[in-house]
Scaffold this active site. Structure first.
Site, short mmCIF file in Angstrom:
data_model
loop_
_atom_site.label_atom_id
_atom_site.label_comp_id
_atom_site.label_asym_id
_atom_site.label_seq_id
_atom_site.Cartn_x
_atom_site.Cartn_y
_atom_site.Cartn_z
N ARG A 1 23.86 36.75 45.89
CA ARG A 1 22.33 36.32 46.49
C ARG A 1 21.65 35.89 45.17
O ARG A 1 21.82 36.48 44.11
CB ARG A 1 21.79 37.69 46.80
CG ARG A 1 22.60 38.31 48.15
CD ARG A 1 21.77 39.35 48.60
NE ARG A 1 22.42 39.99 49.76
CZ ARG A 1 22.29 41.31 50.35
NH1 ARG A 1 21.20 41.90 50.13
NH2 ARG A 1 22.86 41.73 51.28
N LYS B 1 16.07 51.15 61.37
CA LYS B 1 17.33 51.66 60.32
C LYS B 1 16.83 53.13 59.63
O LYS B 1 15.69 53.72 59.79
CB LYS B 1 17.37 50.70 59.13
CG LYS B 1 15.81 50.24 58.50
CD LYS B 1 16.09 49.20 57.20
CE LYS B 1 14.82 49.33 56.75
NZ LYS B 1 15.03 48.62 55.41
N HIS C 1 31.01 47.60 59.41
CA HIS C 1 30.06 47.31 60.74
C HIS C 1 30.88 48.10 61.90
O HIS C 1 32.11 48.12 61.97
CB HIS C 1 30.23 45.78 60.86
CG HIS C 1 29.38 45.30 60.11
ND1 HIS C 1 30.11 44.60 58.97
CD2 HIS C 1 28.08 44.73 59.82
CE1 HIS C 1 29.05 44.13 58.09
NE2 HIS C 1 27.80 44.38 58.61
N HIS D 1 25.12 47.87 61.10
CA HIS D 1 25.56 47.65 59.65
C HIS D 1 25.23 49.39 58.87
O HIS D 1 24.32 49.85 59.17
CB HIS D 1 24.74 46.78 59.16
CG HIS D 1 24.41 45.60 59.70
ND1 HIS D 1 25.08 44.38 59.25
CD2 HIS D 1 23.50 45.26 60.55
CE1 HIS D 1 24.57 43.44 60.04
NE2 HIS D 1 23.57 43.90 60.81
N CYS E 1 28.50 40.38 57.09
CA CYS E 1 28.58 40.71 58.62
C CYS E 1 29.45 39.48 59.55
O CYS E 1 30.09 39.78 60.29
CB CYS E 1 27.18 40.90 59.20
SG CYS E 1 25.93 40.94 57.93
N GLN F 1 29.25 45.44 48.06
CA GLN F 1 28.57 46.32 49.19
C GLN F 1 29.88 47.16 49.51
O GLN F 1 30.78 46.84 49.78
CB GLN F 1 28.06 45.65 50.23
CG GLN F 1 26.78 44.83 49.94
CD GLN F 1 26.16 44.05 51.22
OE1 GLN F 1 26.66 43.64 51.93
NE2 GLN F 1 24.82 44.47 51.47
N ASP G 1 30.29 48.19 52.58
CA ASP G 1 29.81 47.70 53.74
C ASP G 1 30.82 48.11 54.99
O ASP G 1 31.92 48.26 54.90
CB ASP G 1 29.95 46.06 53.84
CG ASP G 1 28.66 45.52 54.63
OD1 ASP G 1 28.06 46.31 55.32
OD2 ASP G 1 28.46 44.41 54.80
#
Length: 579
Positions: free
Chosen positions: A312, A414, A334, A460, A283, A330, A332
């Site tokens: 992570r 979410k 945004h 996200h 992000c 990911q 991912d």
RNA sequence: GCCGGCGUAGCUCAGCGGUAGAGCAGCGGUUUCGUAAACCGCAGGUCAAGGGUUCGAAUCCCCUCGCCGGCUCCA
């Protein structure tokens, strides 16, 4: 809490019976354990959708032999068909009755005063319990103890660790055998086992736990999945961006990760006196791209997508094949948009999600909507609006979902979607999360029609979740037998004798010329069945003379001799349809 | 991280106090054979790493690393 969108669950009545039976089996087990370990402190022993367990604190760990003894004692109790007797008792009686059982006392203490306490008794065993139970132990038709594991009292790692025995019970021996068979099937479909067998990926001690290497065949699958992902995002008007794997401490200070997420981050590297952290999320990078120019309301929505690899720190005990790793990619994105655009944006994400899921043959999933937790940022109206937008988007597609009250992240509500694989196991993949935190922290803005500066909404989202996990789920879902379009080797040409090798190579070349991944298997031993290649093309004298190949499918179906051109057409058609 | 189990050739596993074995894969030959494993031979292991007990350890003990089943946490 969560509802199944579609599904083939056993009916409610049967499930209720199983739960009663399993709960009763847990009591019978606790009884047996106390007979063998009189000093045992007993915890809780509920039924689950798959069986039951009971937690014990005993002087030494249970061994497999203990399980056998416990199971034998259980069988005796079942043979004696002891009735279950319910008694309502007072708090004083309860405290006295369980004075030797510290965990029970704690439970009693935590039950609100106005609630009734009850016990269930069978034989000489009494347990604090709400029930319900079957009428007598003899009604437990088929039972089996499965394994032992450690479990913290009340799931709290600061409290003592108890020994948990898992078992299961069914209404008939047949149903139990079926369940055990399913466990065996699940084991055969384990992506870690298939990954090794099909040589798709590796995890090497010298590289590090939770870090994946993709071998050529796994890499092929991954690249096909990613190419499809790219197509999907092009169709849905996303902009693909790329960001580095590391960023300076300052970035993570601004984002708040160093305050709230540090424990999950890899330790920093010093570069020219600056600390750089491996990214645990993408992000902040996407936000920097957003901030690279003044934004107008006319530009919104802005959708940045990236297959971003993040790192992570995961505690060693939680790592699991491709499903739970320390470095993962990911899918991912945004989305930065106006408040009034948010609902349509969420709808767009849902549509993409179901397009992708159906492409990969998933029809079983469960959806949950998580709402505002106690600790949160942002104001009431924002939360309300965002939560409503999520709910409305779900309603517009007539999707059933469960509500996880207070289960949202501190920064926004979410939607999570868990996919069920072919064996009914659930994996969290898709997630759509509002974020009221980062736009503030990075002071994001756009210029509105009114000429003023406004804060955009930020969402996200990940559809596959992570490419690693998603491929892992795919592997288990297909049991390693990937559909043609995903198969790393689509056709294996198998020459009968050496004199057919040249023709086999020609067939392979023609397949390749038509973008079909063909290989020649000149080994004596033919392992293709095990390698789950969808098309096996046997070529010998007669095929060589007729420009054909004898086609055997992975399913065992035999198509006989097929002209090479016809075959290519058939395969390409199947590939295009992603069948 | 915690509790328990496990760690022997690329893979699957046997051996469990006297100093390492099988099948498959690999390599070399032979076979040229119709739809998963042909025949003969070869090679391959500081028995996860380190320390200890012992005349002697893959086998017993300690510790480290890793894996598995759970707990907690999560894409």
């Amino acid at each position: 809490m969560e509802m199944t969108a579609t599904g083939s669950q056993p009916n409610g009545e049967l499930m209720a019976l199983r739960h009663r039976m399993r709960h009763s089996a847990a009591h019978v087990m606790a009884d047996a354990v106390i007979q063998l370990f009189p000093e045992a402190q007993i915890g809780i022993g509920p039924s689950t959708d798959e069986g039951f367990y009971y937690d014990f604190q005993v002087s030494r760990p249970f061994t497999p032999e203990d399980l056998e003894s416990i199971q034998s004692l259980m069988m005796e109790a079942i043979a004696h068909d002891q009735p279950f007797q319910k008694d309502v008792i007072s708090r004083e009686q309860a405290n006295d009755m369980f004075r030797e059982q510290q965990f029970k006392l704690e439970i009693i203490h935590d039950i609100p005063e106005y609630e009734e306490l009850s016990t269930y008794t069978h034989g000489r065993f009494v347990d604090l319990c709400q029930g319900p139970h079957v009428e007598s132990t003899g009604k437990i038709a088929a039972v089996k103890l499965l394994n032992v594991a450690g479990a913290y009292w009340r799931g709290d790692e600061k409290r003592p660790m108890l020994q948990r025995i898992y078992g299961t019970a069914f209404e008939s021996q047949d149903a139990l055998d079926q369940f055990l068979h399913m466990l065996e099937e699940a084991e055969k479909r384990d992506h870690r086992r298939l990954g090794k067998q099909l040589d798709l990926f590796g995890i090497h001690e010298d590289i590090g736990p939770g870090l994946i290497t993709w071998h050529p065949k796994g890499g092929r699958i991954r690249s096909i999945v990613q190419a499809y992902w790219q197509e999907l995002h092009d169709e849905h008007n996303y902009d693909v961006v790329y960001s580095p794997h590391v960023g300076k401490a300052r970035l993570w200070e601004t984002s708040g990760h160093l305050d709230f997420y540090r424990d999950s981050m890899f330790s920093p590297n010093d570069v020219d006196g600056n600390e750089y952290y491996l990214k645990p999320m993408n992000c902040p990078f996407h936000i920097m791209i957003y901030r690279s120019a003044l934004r107008s309301y006319r530009e919104l929505p802005i959708r940045y997508a990236e297959l971003g690899t993040v790192y992570r720190y995961e505690r060693s005990g939680v790592l699991h094949g491709l499903m739970r790793v320390r470095g993962f990619t990911q899918d991912d994105a945004h989305i930065f948009c106006l408040p009034e655009q948010v609902e349509d944006e969420v709808l767009g994400v849902l549509d993409m999600t179901f397009e992708l899921l159906s492409t990969f043959g998933f029809s079983d999933y469960s959806i949950s909507l998580s709402t505002k937790p106690e600790k949160h940022v942002g104001n009431e109206e924002m939360w309300q609006h965002a939560t409503d937008s999520l709910a409305r988007a779900l309603a517009r597609r007539s999707l059933q979902y469960g509500i996880d009250e207070g289960g949202g992240a501190f920064y926004g509500p979410k939607i999570d979607i868990k996919i069920k694989d072919a064996l009914g196991r659930e994996w969290q993949c898709t997630t759509v999360q509002f974020d009221f935190n980062l736009p503030d922290r990075f002071d994001l803005a756009f210029q509105g029609a009114d000429g003023g500066q406004h804060r955009p909404y930020m969402v996200h989202r990940a559809i596959m979740g992570s490419v690693e996990r998603f491929v892992g789920v795919l592997l288990e879902h297909y049991g390693g037998a990937f559909p043609l379009w995903l198969s790393p080797v689509q056709a294996q040409v198998i020459p009968i004798a050496d004199r057919h090798l040249e023709y086999a190579s020609k067939v392979k070349a023609r397949l390749r010329g038509s973008h079909i991944r063909g290989e020649v298997d000149s080994r004596n031993e033919r392992m293709n069945q095990i390698e789950k290649v969808p098309y096996m093309l046997v070529v010998g004298d007669s095929e060589m003379g007729s420009d054909t190949a004898s086609v055997r499918l992975r399913t065992g179906e035999n198509l006989g001799p097929v002209g090479i051109d016809t075959l290519i057409e058939r395969m390409n058609d199947e590939i295009i349809r992603k069948a």
